[in-house]
Each structure stands twice: as structure tokens, then as C-alpha cells.
Motif scaffolding. Structure first.
Motif, PDB file in Angstrom:
ATOM      1  N   MET A 195      36.144  32.873  30.904  1.00  0.00           N
ATOM      2  CA  MET A 195      36.138  34.520  30.966  1.00  0.00           C
ATOM      3  C   MET A 195      36.829  34.924  32.171  1.00  0.00           C
ATOM      4  SD  MET A 195      35.289  36.888  29.272  1.00  0.00           S
ATOM      5  CE  MET A 195      34.372  36.469  28.158  1.00  0.00           C
ATOM      6  N   PRO A 196      36.700  34.495  33.355  1.00  0.00           N
ATOM      7  CA  PRO A 196      37.540  34.929  34.468  1.00  0.00           C
ATOM      8  C   PRO A 196      39.171  35.325  34.047  1.00  0.00           C
ATOM      9  CG  PRO A 196      36.044  33.372  35.396  1.00  0.00           C
ATOM     10  CD  PRO A 196      36.009  33.389  33.765  1.00  0.00           C
ATOM     11  N   GLY A 197      39.724  34.174  33.439  1.00  0.00           N
ATOM     12  CA  GLY A 197      41.005  34.239  33.126  1.00  0.00           C
ATOM     13  C   GLY A 197      41.390  35.050  31.896  1.00  0.00           C
ATOM     14  N   MET A 198      40.341  35.197  31.004  1.00  0.00           N
ATOM     15  CA  MET A 198      40.635  36.136  30.050  1.00  0.00           C
ATOM     16  C   MET A 198      40.394  37.750  30.558  1.00  0.00           C
ATOM     17  SD  MET A 198      37.854  34.752  27.277  1.00  0.00           S
ATOM     18  CE  MET A 198      38.276  32.891  26.249  1.00  0.00           C
ATOM     19  N   LEU A 199      39.664  37.909  31.292  1.00  0.00           N
ATOM     20  CA  LEU A 199      39.447  39.106  32.158  1.00  0.00           C
ATOM     21  C   LEU A 199      40.749  39.516  32.694  1.00  0.00           C
ATOM     22  CD1 LEU A 199      35.831  39.098  33.373  1.00  0.00           C
ATOM     23  CD2 LEU A 199      36.748  40.548  31.511  1.00  0.00           C
ATOM     24  N   THR A 200      41.192  38.669  33.438  1.00  0.00           N
ATOM     25  CA  THR A 200      42.512  38.845  34.477  1.00  0.00           C
ATOM     26  C   THR A 200      43.833  39.231  33.320  1.00  0.00           C
ATOM     27  OG1 THR A 200      41.789  37.278  36.100  1.00  0.00           O
ATOM     28  CG2 THR A 200      44.210  37.756  35.944  1.00  0.00           C
ATOM     29  N   GLY A 201      43.731  38.431  32.345  1.00  0.00           N
ATOM     30  CA  GLY A 201      44.824  38.889  31.396  1.00  0.00           C
ATOM     31  C   GLY A 201      44.636  40.193  31.000  1.00  0.00           C
ATOM     32  N   TRP A 253      41.047  40.234  42.224  1.00  0.00           N
ATOM     33  CA  TRP A 253      39.859  39.922  42.840  1.00  0.00           C
ATOM     34  C   TRP A 253      38.984  39.426  41.860  1.00  0.00           C
ATOM     35  CZ3 TRP A 253      34.939  41.780  41.428  1.00  0.00           C
ATOM     36  CH2 TRP A 253      33.803  41.409  42.333  1.00  0.00           C
ATOM     37  N   LEU A 254      39.003  39.660  40.756  1.00  0.00           N
ATOM     38  CA  LEU A 254      38.066  38.781  39.464  1.00  0.00           C
ATOM     39  C   LEU A 254      38.259  37.420  39.307  1.00  0.00           C
ATOM     40  CD1 LEU A 254      37.916  41.672  36.572  1.00  0.00           C
ATOM     41  CD2 LEU A 254      35.997  40.857  38.322  1.00  0.00           C
ATOM     42  N   ARG A 255      39.663  37.224  39.590  1.00  0.00           N
ATOM     43  CA  ARG A 255      40.296  35.641  39.248  1.00  0.00           C
ATOM     44  C   ARG A 255      39.777  35.012  40.587  1.00  0.00           C
ATOM     45  NH1 ARG A 255      46.278  35.329  39.310  1.00  0.00           N
ATOM     46  NH2 ARG A 255      45.969  35.644  41.493  1.00  0.00           N
ATOM     47  N   LYS A 256      39.795  35.436  41.674  1.00  0.00           N
ATOM     48  CA  LYS A 256      39.387  34.827  42.919  1.00  0.00           C
ATOM     49  C   LYS A 256      37.776  34.624  43.023  1.00  0.00           C
ATOM     50  CE  LYS A 256      43.336  33.982  44.902  1.00  0.00           C
ATOM     51  NZ  LYS A 256      43.756  32.755  45.080  1.00  0.00           N
ATOM     52  N   ARG A 257      37.127  35.825  42.329  1.00  0.00           N
ATOM     53  CA  ARG A 257      35.760  35.758  42.637  1.00  0.00           C
ATOM     54  C   ARG A 257      35.233  35.054  41.595  1.00  0.00           C
ATOM     55  NH1 ARG A 257      31.121  35.484  43.336  1.00  0.00           N
ATOM     56  NH2 ARG A 257      29.479  37.108  43.869  1.00  0.00           N
ATOM     57  N   LEU A 258      35.556  34.711  40.367  1.00  0.00           N
ATOM     58  CA  LEU A 258      34.668  34.218  39.115  1.00  0.00           C
ATOM     59  C   LEU A 258      35.395  32.886  38.997  1.00  0.00           C
ATOM     60  CD1 LEU A 258      34.493  36.994  37.117  1.00  0.00           C
ATOM     61  CD2 LEU A 258      32.904  36.395  38.627  1.00  0.00           C
ATOM     62  N   GLU A 259      36.530  32.420  39.334  1.00  0.00           N
ATOM     63  CA  GLU A 259      37.112  31.313  39.236  1.00  0.00           C
ATOM     64  C   GLU A 259      36.479  30.119  39.361  1.00  0.00           C
ATOM     65  OE1 GLU A 259      41.218  30.725  40.281  1.00  0.00           O
ATOM     66  OE2 GLU A 259      40.672  30.850  42.530  1.00  0.00           O
ATOM     67  N   ARG A 260      36.609  28.777  38.744  1.00  0.00           N
ATOM     68  CA  ARG A 260      35.887  27.684  38.922  1.00  0.00           C
ATOM     69  C   ARG A 260      37.013  26.497  39.490  1.00  0.00           C
ATOM     70  NH1 ARG A 260      30.883  27.037  36.500  1.00  0.00           N
ATOM     71  NH2 ARG A 260      29.572  29.046  36.673  1.00  0.00           N
ATOM     72  N   ARG A 261      36.968  25.801  40.560  1.00  0.00           N
ATOM     73  CA  ARG A 261      37.869  24.722  40.630  1.00  0.00           C
ATOM     74  C   ARG A 261      37.099  23.459  40.400  1.00  0.00           C
ATOM     75  NH1 ARG A 261      42.081  26.641  43.578  1.00  0.00           N
ATOM     76  NH2 ARG A 261      42.222  28.420  44.701  1.00  0.00           N
TER      77      ARG A 261
END
Length: 425
Positions: A333-339, A416-424
Motif C-alpha cells: 500500500m505505501p507504494g500504491m499510495l505514492t503512485g 513522506w508517505l513512502r518514507k513513513r510507511l515503507e518496509r525494508r
């Protein structure tokens, strides 16, 4: 030994050439970045230089005697009398109190042109709502005429053509010294719709129209785009049909936006008979344009989820649907929201498809719903930039600054969403 030395010399020379090429390549890269940043800085500087005065309004504050004889008005509740009354005469009389030398008929006409065309409407509306104020003296803050405003804000700028007479310039200078004419923050810009007169024009209608259009776009493009991405990546069989769909989705992402405008004109308006210049149609057209971007970014986000997540979920007995809904989609979802946000920001700045469906119309009223006639910020900027009046030039630049603020905010939110929600992993 001689052969070894010659070979070493060849190697050293080769290394020197390679290092020189590497330094040149780095220099070219730095030069390209410098040129790009310099061009961007020049663009922003030019926009700010032209547009900062668009956030400033010029006002004339006067104590106006609402004399019934002067206005030929006995009963403000009578619509016929209101339509025939002279509301300019008391304004001219109030100006004459500060400029008594303007006593001829021609000078009075010149004096009246210092006030914008909506000054008389202010007096009319006040008396219509408050008839008891007739034959009293009230303080009014009038918007100055556009030519007066240009003179006040740009008298020393040779790029602007001053279109007020020398006599009017002397009057304006005198009123400036007395504090009758003043400049302040242009709240009109954010509280009114468009107008034929720059001093009274605002972007509230365009902002509301953009908001309504973006809501329609988001409501259609986000769920459909995410569902399509999930189906193509997780459930669709690998055959010629899905390959054909994938190729066409990638091709649609590169189609010029005006083609989607033609599609909306032919299908939504021509075939289904939907109204022109309304946020619903504009949002549907922009949703078609945004869908490929959301689908491609959504598929990329789903692919980034490690296979071990799926294998672990299946190992504890989860079905395919449970794996996708409970594990894959939340992690992607983080990547989907970013796109999606980037796609929405792109749609916010589009003009060409909306021009074809009629959202280029002159809209004065602020739209109150999805089926009301509306325009959007890019189209409003286009209308102002194509106008010949100088006041609209600074309004167009101010509108660009507002539009850029929205787009930069949306892109910053995506980061911000990508940094806040992404998982490594």
C-alpha cells in the motif's frame, strides 16, 4: 625488464585516460545538474517577480454620504428605483472632498474612473439590505480600478504600461499621501470567482472546481487502478490476452492527454449526453488518464513484496485471497499510495483534456456541487494568461504560484508517505 616497464607504462597511461574520462563525465553531470537548477531558479524567480503583486490589492477608503437626492432614490426597497438610481454620484462627491479642484464635468468623470466598476454595486447592495442607512454617511473600502492599481504597484517598473492620465496620476499621488489609497493583502483573490475586471477576479471558483474534479478522479481511479493492479499481478493467467492488456496499459501511460479529452468529448458528452463543463465529466476524463499510472505503480509495489511473505502465509493455511488481502496489499500500500498521489498531482496540472469538454468557460459563481458549471486552476491560469489586460498577467502568475504550491504539497506528501510507511527487507 624493458618489456615489463613498457607494459606498466601502457597500463598507467590507460588508467590516466580512464580517470580523465571519468572526471569529464562527472563534470558533464554536474554541469547538467547546474543548468537544470539554474533554469528552475530563473523560472521560479520570474513567476514570483510577476506574481507577488497579485497577492496585493489596492483600495480607496472613503466616507460616502448616501444622499437620496443625489442618487435619485427615495425607497431602497423598490427594485425599480434601485435599477434607475445613480450610485456613482456619491462616490464622486466623496472623492471631491479630498480633491476639490476636480469640479468640471469632464474631471468628475475622470475622478469616477479611479474606482472599480463594482464600487456602485457595493452601495446598492448595502442600501438594499439596510434601507435605514439612506441619508447617512458610511465608510466604504472600494477596490481601485485596475489601471490605478497597476500605477500604484508598478509606477517605477518600465515593463508595465501606465494607462492612467497625468491628471489621474496627480490625484492618485495626492490620495496616497493622505492615506486614502492603500495596499493590503488581496483577500479577494481567495474569496471570489472569476471576473472581467482584474481587481475583482479571484480563484476560489477554480480551487473549488479543482477540488471537486480531483475527488471524482480519486473516487474512480484509485479503487479501479488498485483492483486492476492486484488482478494482473496476482490472479490473471499468463496468456496472450493478459500480455495484450499489459502492453496497452503501458502504451496508454504515454498517450498525450488531449486524446483522453477527445475520448471524454465523444463518449461522455456525445454518446451519453452528460453536461459540459462540470466536475463529474472532468473527473471521469482525468481518471481515465490517471489509471495507467496508478496501475503501473501498483504492480511495481506488489512485485516489491518478498515471495517469502506469500510462502509463509500459504504455509499456515491461508488461501490465495487471504494472502493477497491480509499480507500483500497492506505491505504494497505505501507504494500504491505514492503512485496514486503522483498520478493525482499530474492530473491536477492538466489543461488540454479539460479544454475539450468545455471547462474553459467563463465561470463567475463558485460551484456548489459536482454538476455545477466549473473550471479548474490550470484552465483559469490559461484564461488569465491569454488576456491582454496587465492586471491579469500578475493574477496568472499568482495562480501559477498557488497551483505549484498544491502540486509540491502533493509530491511532498507522497515522499513522506513512502518514507513513513515503507518496509525494508
Amino acid at each position: 625488464m624493458t618489456d615489463q616497464r613498457s607494459q606498466a607504462e601502457i597500463v598507467r597511461n590507460s588508467l590516466k585516460r580512464r580517470y580523465r574520462k571519468e572526471r569529464r563525465f562527472r563534470l558533464y553531470g554536474m554541469l547538467a545538474i547546474f543548468i537544470a537548477l539554474a533554469s528552475l531558479a530563473i523560472l521560479f524567480a520570474d513567476i514570483i517577480n510577476k506574481g507577488h503583486t497579485g497577492f496585493v490589492k489596492t483600495t480607496i477608503t472613503l466616507d460616502v454620504a448616501l444622499d437620496s437626492e443625489m442618487m435619485y432614490l427615495d425607497d431602497p426597497t423598490d427594485e425599480d428605483q434601485l435599477s434607475m438610481a445613480d450610485f456613482v454620484a456619491p462616490i464622486i462627491a466623496a472623492l471631491q472632498e479630498h480633491l476639490p479642484e476636480a469640479d468640471s464635468a469632464a474631471e468628475k468623470r475622470e475622478l469616477g474612473r479611479l474606482i472599480g466598476t463594482y464600487g456602485a454595486s457595493q452601495i446598492r447592495d448595502l442600501l438594499k439590505d439596510n434601507p435605514e442607512l439612506l441619508n447617512t454617511t458610511q465608510t466604504f473600502e472600494f477596490l481601485a480600478h485596475d489601471r490605478v492599481s497597476v500605477y500604484v504597484k508598478h509606477a517605477d517598473n518600465p515593463r508595465y504600461s501606465i494607462k492612467v492620465s497625468e491628471q489621474q496620476q496627480r490625484w492618485v499621488d495626492e490620495l496616497l499621501e493622505k492615506g486614502i489609497i492603500d495596499t493590503s493583502f488581496n483577500d479577494v483573490l481567495f474569496s471570489r470567482g472569476d471576473s472581467r475586471e482584474p481587481a475583482n477576479a479571484g480563484i476560489l471558483g477554480a480551487i473549488v472546481g479543482s477540488l471537486l474534479t480531483m475527488l471524482v478522479t480519486l473516487a474512480i481511479a484509485f479503487p479501479v487502478g488498485i483492483a486492476a493492479a492486484v488482478y494482473l499481478e496476482e490472479f490473471a493467467p499468463q496468456n496472450k490476452i493478459t500480455d495484450f492488456i499489459e502492453v496497452n496499459i503501458n502504451n496508454l501511460a504515454a498517450v498525450p492527454s488531449i486524446i483522453f479529452g477527445l475520448l471524454g468529448l465523444a463518449v461522455f458528452i456525445g454518446l451519453f449526453g452528460m453536461p459540459r463543463s462540470v466536475p463529474v465529466v472532468g473527473g471521469m476524463v482525468l481518471a481515465l488518464m490517471t489509471l495507467p499510472t496508478i496501475i503501473i505503480s501498483g504492480r511495481a509495489a506488489i512485485k516489491s513484496v518478498p515471495p517469502s511473505i506469500r510462502e509463509a502465509a500459504e504455509g499456515v493455511g491461508a488461501s490465495k485471497m487471504q494472502v493477497v488481502l491480509h499480507h500483500v496489499i497492506p505491505l504494497a500500500m505505501p507504494g500504491m499510495l505514492t503512485g496514486s498521489i503522483i498520478g493525482m498531482a499530474q492530473a491536477l496540472g492538466e489543461t488540454a483534456p479539460l479544454l475539450l469538454i468545455g471547462m474553459v468557460a467563463f465561470i463567475v459563481d463558485v460551484p456548489g456541487g459536482f454538476l455545477d458549471s466549473a473550471t479548474v486552476l490550470p484552465v483559469q491560469i490559461y484564461l488569465w494568461a491569454s488576456s491582454s489586460e496587465q492586471g491579469f498577467v500578475e493574477l496568472a502568475s499568482a495562480g501559477i504560484m498557488v497551483l505549484l504550491t498544491f502540486m509540491i504539497t502533493m509530491n511532498a506528501l507522497a515522499i513522506w508517505l513512502r518514507k513513513r510507511l515503507e518496509r525494508r527487507w
